[in-house]
Enzyme design. Structure first.
Site, short mmCIF file in Angstrom:
data_model
loop_
_atom_site.label_atom_id
_atom_site.label_comp_id
_atom_site.label_asym_id
_atom_site.label_seq_id
_atom_site.Cartn_x
_atom_site.Cartn_y
_atom_site.Cartn_z
N HIS A 68 -10.18 -1.85 13.91
CA HIS A 68 -9.16 -2.43 13.03
C HIS A 68 -9.07 -1.65 11.73
O HIS A 68 -9.96 -0.88 11.41
CB HIS A 68 -9.43 -3.91 12.76
N GLU A 127 -6.75 -6.21 10.11
CA GLU A 127 -7.48 -7.32 9.48
C GLU A 127 -6.85 -7.55 8.12
O GLU A 127 -6.84 -6.66 7.27
CB GLU A 127 -8.95 -6.96 9.31
N HIS A 144 -0.28 4.91 4.94
CA HIS A 144 0.55 3.94 5.62
C HIS A 144 -0.04 3.60 6.98
O HIS A 144 -0.93 4.26 7.47
CB HIS A 144 1.98 4.47 5.80
N GLU A 178 5.12 2.93 8.75
CA GLU A 178 6.00 3.94 9.31
C GLU A 178 6.36 3.56 10.75
O GLU A 178 5.50 3.16 11.52
CB GLU A 178 5.30 5.30 9.31
#
Length: 127
Positions: free
Chosen positions: A5, A56, A74, A122
């Site tokens: 994550h 998360e 990003h 993105e």
């Protein structure tokens, strides 16, 4: 090994969960409060944590907002049609900050949207 994550600190957890689930179509996978630490963790994604990388979202109860910093870039999501994804995001009141089009020094079609805390996402067109 695989990426499990990426963690983002968010100022308003419910607003962020709504963005990632209602605007970007992710699922809320789990949410846990930690009263002794005064924080909540929520995990969102497109599939099970057993096989997919997820986000998360960390909400520290005593912090309303964060500085994004200048090292963060990003999150990137694959989409079949970046222009259609932008239209759908705008229709759900999402903020598109760069419309779909070729990247500056290439031909890949990309777009950018922004979450409620200002994090960039993105959209990369992949058929």
């Amino acid at each position: 090994m695989r990426i499990l994550h990426t963690m983002l600190r968010v100022g308003d957890l419910d607003r962020s969960i709504a963005f990632y689930t209602e605007i970007l179509g992710m699922q809320l996978l789990r949410r846990n409060d930690y009263p002794e630490g005064r924080f909540t963790l929520a995990f969102v994604g497109y599939g099970s944590e057993d096989s997919e990388a997820v986000l998360e979202l960390t909400h520290n109860w005593d912090t309303a907002s964060y500085e994004l910093g200048n090292a963060y870039g990003h999150i990137a999501l694959a989409v079949p049609d970046a222009a259609a994804a932008c239209a759908a995001i705008k229709a759900r009141s999402g903020k598109v900050v760069r419309e779909a089009g070729p990247m500056k020094h290439g031909s890949t079609i990309i777009a950018f949207v922004e979450d409620p805390d200002g994090y960039k996402v993105e959209l990369i067109q992949r058929q």
